[in-house]
Design an enzyme around this catalytic site. Structure first.
Site, PDB file in Angstrom:
ATOM      1  N   THR A 161       0.839  -1.201   0.000  1.00 60.57           N
ATOM      2  CA  THR A 161       0.000   0.000   0.000  1.00 60.57           C
ATOM      3  C   THR A 161       0.874   1.252   0.000  1.00 60.57           C
ATOM      4  OG1 THR A 161      -1.496  -1.280   1.389  1.00 60.57           O
ATOM      5  CG2 THR A 161      -1.942   1.065   1.203  1.00 60.57           C
ATOM      6  N   ILE A 338     -29.623  -4.124  -3.714  1.00 65.73           N
ATOM      7  CA  ILE A 338     -30.789  -3.265  -3.472  1.00 65.73           C
ATOM      8  C   ILE A 338     -30.934  -2.229  -4.592  1.00 65.73           C
ATOM      9  CG2 ILE A 338     -31.661  -1.420  -1.955  1.00 65.73           C
ATOM     10  CD1 ILE A 338     -30.602  -3.163   0.414  1.00 65.73           C
ATOM     11  N   GLY A 340     -30.066  -2.771  -7.647  1.00 66.21           N
ATOM     12  CA  GLY A 340     -30.291  -3.467  -8.909  1.00 66.21           C
ATOM     13  C   GLY A 340     -29.285  -3.013  -9.957  1.00 66.21           C
ATOM     14  N   GLY A 341     -29.763  -2.828 -11.182  1.00 64.58           N
ATOM     15  CA  GLY A 341     -28.892  -2.428 -12.289  1.00 64.58           C
ATOM     16  C   GLY A 341     -28.148  -1.139 -12.008  1.00 64.58           C
ATOM     17  N   GLU A 364      -4.250  -7.639   3.826  1.00 65.32           N
ATOM     18  CA  GLU A 364      -4.122  -7.564   5.286  1.00 65.32           C
ATOM     19  C   GLU A 364      -3.229  -6.428   5.757  1.00 65.32           C
ATOM     20  OE1 GLU A 364      -4.471 -11.274   7.695  1.00 65.32           O
ATOM     21  OE2 GLU A 364      -3.310 -12.072   6.036  1.00 65.32           O
TER      22      GLU A 364
END
Lengths: 369, 392
Positions: A161, A338, A340-341, A364
Site C-alpha cells: 500500500t 438493493i 439493482g442495475g 491484510e
C-alpha cells in the site's frame, strides 16, 4: 470491567473525522478510483488532521495523546466511511508509526518518529504480501539473514500500500527457520536503500488509489539496528493484530456507508406501486446490514481494547478479521443488490464499494490500529 | 474507556454460576423424559452453592455493572445443560408489573411469581390480533379467551394476562390484568410437550367468565386512547420491558451456542484437532476454520448483547440494540449448535452426551420474545423511520 464508554476526546475526533469524511473524502472517491491517484491536496488535508502523528509522544515531537488502538479504530471507521481506498492511501503510515511506537527501541524511535511530526505528509508503509496465491504470513518466503553485523534481505513483496510513494517501509521477513510466526521479524527499511527495486503493480480490483507497489529485495543490506525491537526482535503477532484490527475498522466504515446510502434509496425507489423498502425482502436486508455493522464494530473494538491493554491480541484479531471479512463483503454485496442495475453502473458508488470491500477483506496490510 | 475485561470477582462469580449449572446436569435426562413433571423449587444440591443474590451482593463499583453482568450470568448458565437447582423467584410477568404497575400494585404483588400470558392460538407476534376480552361489570373485570405458550405458567402464583377492552380500538384497547391462580373461571388446560427446554413449564390457559377485581388492571388506566395507533400506556409499558428482556433472552440462546462450541472444541482437542492460530488458511483444516468462524459468531452475538445492556445501564434508549442482540442471538442459537454437531459427527446425536440438547434447547431463542423476523421488522422500521402500519 465491561464498558463501551468513549472518552470525550474520542467522541470529538470521531465526529470531526466523520464530518470530514462525508464532506471532503466521499465526493472525491469516484475520481480517485478512476484515475488511480491519491490527490495531493487531500493527502495533505488528511495529514493535517493529525491521525498518523496523534500518538507519537511529545519527546519525539508528536502531540503526545495516549496511544490507543480503540481511538484508531474509531478514526479508521470514520475515514473509511468516506472512502476506504482514500483512507488506506492516506493512513498507510500508521503501519509504520504505530508498530514503531509500540515495539521500537529508544534509538529507533528517536531516529524515525520526529520525521512524522512535521507539516509535510511523510508517507511510510508496511510490506507483508508476496507473489504466491497461497501466501500466508507464516509461510512468508522473504528472508532476512544475519551476515557479519548486518541484515541481508532477499525476496519479493507485493501489493504494498502506497509503496510507490513511501519513504520508509516496515518489511516483514523470516529471520529464523520455521513454519510459524515465531521466526518472523520486522525491519525498518528506507526505500532508497541500494538493492531495493520499487515498481508499480499492474492494477488492483479495488482501493485503486493506494499506489500499490511491488518491492524486489536483491540482497538488500541493512544495519543491525534496522530490526524492529533491536536485539530482541519483535513479536510479529501483535503487528498482525494491529493490521487486522485496523482493516476491520475500515470495513465497518465502508459497511456503514453502504447501509446509510441504501436506506434513502430503498424509500424512494418505487416498484409495483410502493417503495421497495416496504417489502420485507428489502427491509430485512437493510435490517441485517444494520445489525452486522454493529456486530463488526464491537468486534473491532474488542480487538483494539486488547491491544490497548498491551496484549498480543493475536487470537481476538483473527476472530475479528474472520467476522468482519465475511460480513463487510455481504453488506457491500447486498447494498449493490438493493440498487439493482443502478448498482452495477459506475455512476453510483455501489460497484466501487463492492470492489473495495473485496479488497479490504483480502488485503491484510492497509492500516494499523 | 472501552474495556471488555472482567474483574476477578466477576470471573469468580461466573465460575460459581457455571459450577451450579453443571451440577444440575445430573437431573437433565430425567426431566427430558418426565416432561409432565414440574421442577421442584429447589434441589438438595442447591445448598452447596451460594445463591446468585448472595454472590452479587459482594460486587462493587469496580466490577461489571449489574445489568450487564446479569447477561453474562445468563449466558454462562445456558452454556451448561443443567436444570436449575433452584427456580428464580420471579418470571416475565414480574418484569411487566415492574414496568407498568402502579406503586400499590408493585407493593402488593411484587413478591409473587407472575407469568406473562400474551400469546393465543391465533395471535403470536401480532399482539394486536389478541381476541381475549376483558369487560367491566360493576367493580369487576370479566375475562374470556384462550392463551397458550405461557412460560412458568404452571408453577407461577398468578398471571399477567393481555386482553382487549375494546376490539374496535385495536392496539389502544389492549390492556394487561393480574389474575391469581385459583380464580374461578381460570383454568390451566395443559402443560405443553416441546422440542427442548422441557424442564421449563409451558402452559395453556382458558378464561371462562373469569372475574377479577377492578384494581387488577396493571397500571390502573382504564381509558382507551382515540388514536388507535397510540397504544395504551400499559401496552407500551409492557413493550418497553422487551428492551431488557430481549437481550436477556438472546443471552440464553448465545449461551447454548457457546456451550455447544466449547463442547465441540474440547472434544476435538482431545483428538488432537485444535486451531493453530499461527497457521494460515492453507494449513487449516475445514474443521479448524469452522471452529474459528463459530467462535467469532458467538463472540459477535455476545458483544451485541453487552452493548444493549450497557446502553440500558447508562439509561440510554436501546430499542434498536435490544432487537439487534435478539437477532444475533436468534441466529447463533440455531447455527451454533448445528455447526458444533456437524463438527462432532453422528455420536453427537447420542444420549450418551448432552450436546444434542444445545440444539433443541437453543432453538427456541429465535422464536420466543419476538421471532427473528419480528426483530428485523423492528430494526427495519427504526432505520427506515416507518411506522408499524407502513412496514408490516
Amino acid at each position: 470491567m465491561i464498558s463501551f464508554e468513549l472518552t470525550d476526546d474520542q467522541i470529538q475526533s470521531r465526529d470531526m473525522l466523520l464530518q470530514f469524511a462525508k464532506e471532503e473524502i466521499a465526493p472525491r472517491a469516484r475520481d480517485a478510483d478512476e484515475t488511480r491517484q491519491m490527490p495531493e491536496d487531500l493527502l495533505q488535508a488528511i495529514w493535517d488532521l493529525g491521525v498518523v502523528s496523534l500518538a507519537i509522544p511529545e519527546t519525539y515531537g508528536g502531540s503526545g495523546a495516549s496511544r490507543s488502538a480503540v481511538t484508531n479504530a474509531l478514526m479508521f471507521e470514520a475515514l473509511g466511511y468516506g472512502c476506504a481506498g482514500l483512507a488506506s492511501a492516506a493512513l498507510s503510515s500508521t503501519m509504520f508509526v504505530n508498530p514503531l511506537i509500540d515495539l521500537g527501541t529508544e534509538e529507533q524511535k528517536q531516529a524515525l518518529l520526529p520525521q512524522f511530526c512535521g507539516r509535510e505528509p511523510r508517507i511510510a508503509t508496511l510490506a507483508l504480501h508476496e507473489s504466491a496465491m497461497t501466501f500466508d504470513p507464516a509461510r512468508m518466503s522473504t528472508r532476512a539473514e544475519q551476515r557479519g553485523g548486518d541484515w541481508v534481505i532477499t525476496g519479493t513483496k507485493r501489493l504494498v500500500t502506497m509503496g510507490m510513494r513511501a519513504d520508509h517501509i516496515l518489511v516483514l521477513a523470516r529471520s529464523a527457520p520455521g513454519t510459524d510466526l515465531s521466526g518472523i521479524d520486522a525491519f525498518l527499511v528506507p526505500t532508497a536503500t541500494p538493492g531495493l527495486k520499487v515498481t508499480p503493480e499492474s492494477g488492483m480490483m479495488g482501493l485503486t488509489c493506494a499506489h500499490f507497489a511491488r518491492l524486489d529485495f536483491d540482497e538488500v543490506i541493512l544495519p543491525s539496528a534496522a530490526r524492529l525491537g533491536g536485539e530482541a526482535g519483535t513479536d510479529v503477532r501483535r503487528i498482525l493484530a494491529m493490521l487486522r484490527t485496523g482493516g476491520a475498522a475500515l470495513s465497518v466504515g465502508l459497511s456503514r456507508a453502504v447501509t446509510d446510502f441504501a436506506i434513502p434509496y430503498a424509500k424512494e425507489r418505487v416498484a409495483f406501486g410502493e417503495p421497495i423498502a416496504k417489502k420485507q425482502a428489502i427491509a430485512f436486508m437493510l435490517a441485517e446490514m444494520h445489525v452486522e455493522c454493529d456486530a463488526m464494530r464491537w468486534m473491532a473494538w474488542k480487538a483494539a481494547a486488547e491491544l490497548d491493554a498491551g496484549e498480543q491480541a493475536h487470537k481476538t484479531a483473527i476472530l475479528t478479521q474472520d467476522y468482519a471479512n465475511r460480513h463487510a463483503l455481504k453488506v457491500a454485496d447486498d447494498g449493490l443488490q438493493i440498487f439493482g442495475g443502478h448498482g452495477y453502473i459506475r455512476d453510483l458508488p455501489l460497484e466501487m464499494w463492492l470492489r473495495n470491500a473485496r479488497s479490504l477483506t483480502l488485503h491484510e496490510a492497509l492500516v494499523a490500529a | 474507556m472501552v474495556d471488555f475485561t472482567l474483574s476477578e470477582l466477576d470471573d469468580q462469580i461466573l465460575a460459581q454460576v457455571a459450577a451450579e449449572a453443571k451440577a444440575g446436569e445430573k437431573y437433565t435426562r430425567y426431566y427430558e423424559e418426565h416432561e409432565e413433571e414440574t421442577l421442584p423449587p429447589s434441589f438438595p444440591e442447591a445448598a452447596s452453592f451460594p445463591s446468585l443474590l448472595q454472590l452479587l451482593r459482594r460486587r462493587s463499583a469496580s466490577d461489571t455493572p449489574g445489568v450487564i453482568f446479569q447477561m453474562l450470568v445468563t449466558m454462562e448458565r445456558a452454556a451448561h445443560n443443567g436444570v436449575p437447582l433452584r427456580l428464580p423467584p420471579s418470571a416475565l410477568g414480574n418484569a411487566a408489573l415492574n414496568a407498568a404497575g402502579t406503586p400499590e400494585q408493585k407493593e402488593k404483588w411484587g413478591k409473587l411469581v407472575l407469568s406473562m400470558s400474551i400469546t393465543e392460538p391465533g395471535a403470536g407476534s401480532d399482539t394486536k390480533a389478541i381476541q381475549a376480552t376483558a369487560r367491566l361489570d360493576g367493580d369487576e373485570w370479566v375475562l374470556n379467551g384462550d392463551k397458550i405458550f405461557v412460560t412458568n405458567g404452571v408453577r407461577c402464583d398468578g398471571a399477567v394476562v393481555w386482553a382487549t377492552v375494546d376490539k374496535a380500538a385495536g392496539r389502544a384497547g389492549i390492556k394487561s390484568f393480574l389474575v391469581m391462580k385459583g380464580t374461578p373461571g381460570f383454568e390451566i388446560v395443559r402443560k405443553e410437550k416441546k422440542l427442548g427446554i422441557r424442564s421449563s413449564d409451558t402452559a395453556a390457559y382458558a378464561f371462562r367468565d373469569c372475574r377479577i377485581p377492578r384494581d387488577h388492571l396493571i397500571g390502573g388506566d382504564e381509558s382507551v386512547p382515540r388514536d388507535p395507533a397510540a397504544g395504551s400506556a400499559s401496552y407500551k409499558g409492557v413493550l418497553k420491558t422487551f428492551n431488557m428482556t430481549r437481550p436477556s433472552v438472546a443471552s440464553g440462546g448465545i449461551g447454548k451456542a457457546l456451550g455447544a462450541f466449547r463442547f465441540a472444541r474440547d472434544r476435538l482437542a482431545e483428538e488432537g484437532i485444535e486451531v493453530q492460530w499461527d497457521k494460515g488458511r492453507f494449513e487449516r483444516t475445514a474443521a479448524e476454520q469452522t471452529l474459528i468462524s463459530l467462535e467469532a459468531d458467538v463472540e459477535a452475538a455476545r458483544l451485541t448483547v453487552l452493548r444493549a445492556a450497557w446502553l440500558a445501564h447508562k439509561g440510554e434508549p436501546n430499542n434498536i440494540e435490544a432487537s439487534v442482540s435478539k437477532t444475533k442471538g436468534g441466529d447463533v442459537c440455531r447455527t451454533g449448535p448445528q455447526r458444533a454437531m456437524e463438527l462432532l459427527g453422528a455420536m453427537s446425536l447420542s444420549h450418551d452426551h448432552l450436546v444434542e440438547q444445545y440444539l433443541r434447547d437453543g432453538r427456541i431463542t429465535d422464536i420466543y420474545e419476538g421471532t427473528g423476523q419480528i426483530q428485523r421488522l423492528v430494526i427495519a422500521r427504526a432505520i427506515l423511520e416507518y411506522s408499524s402500519d407502513e412496514l408490516s
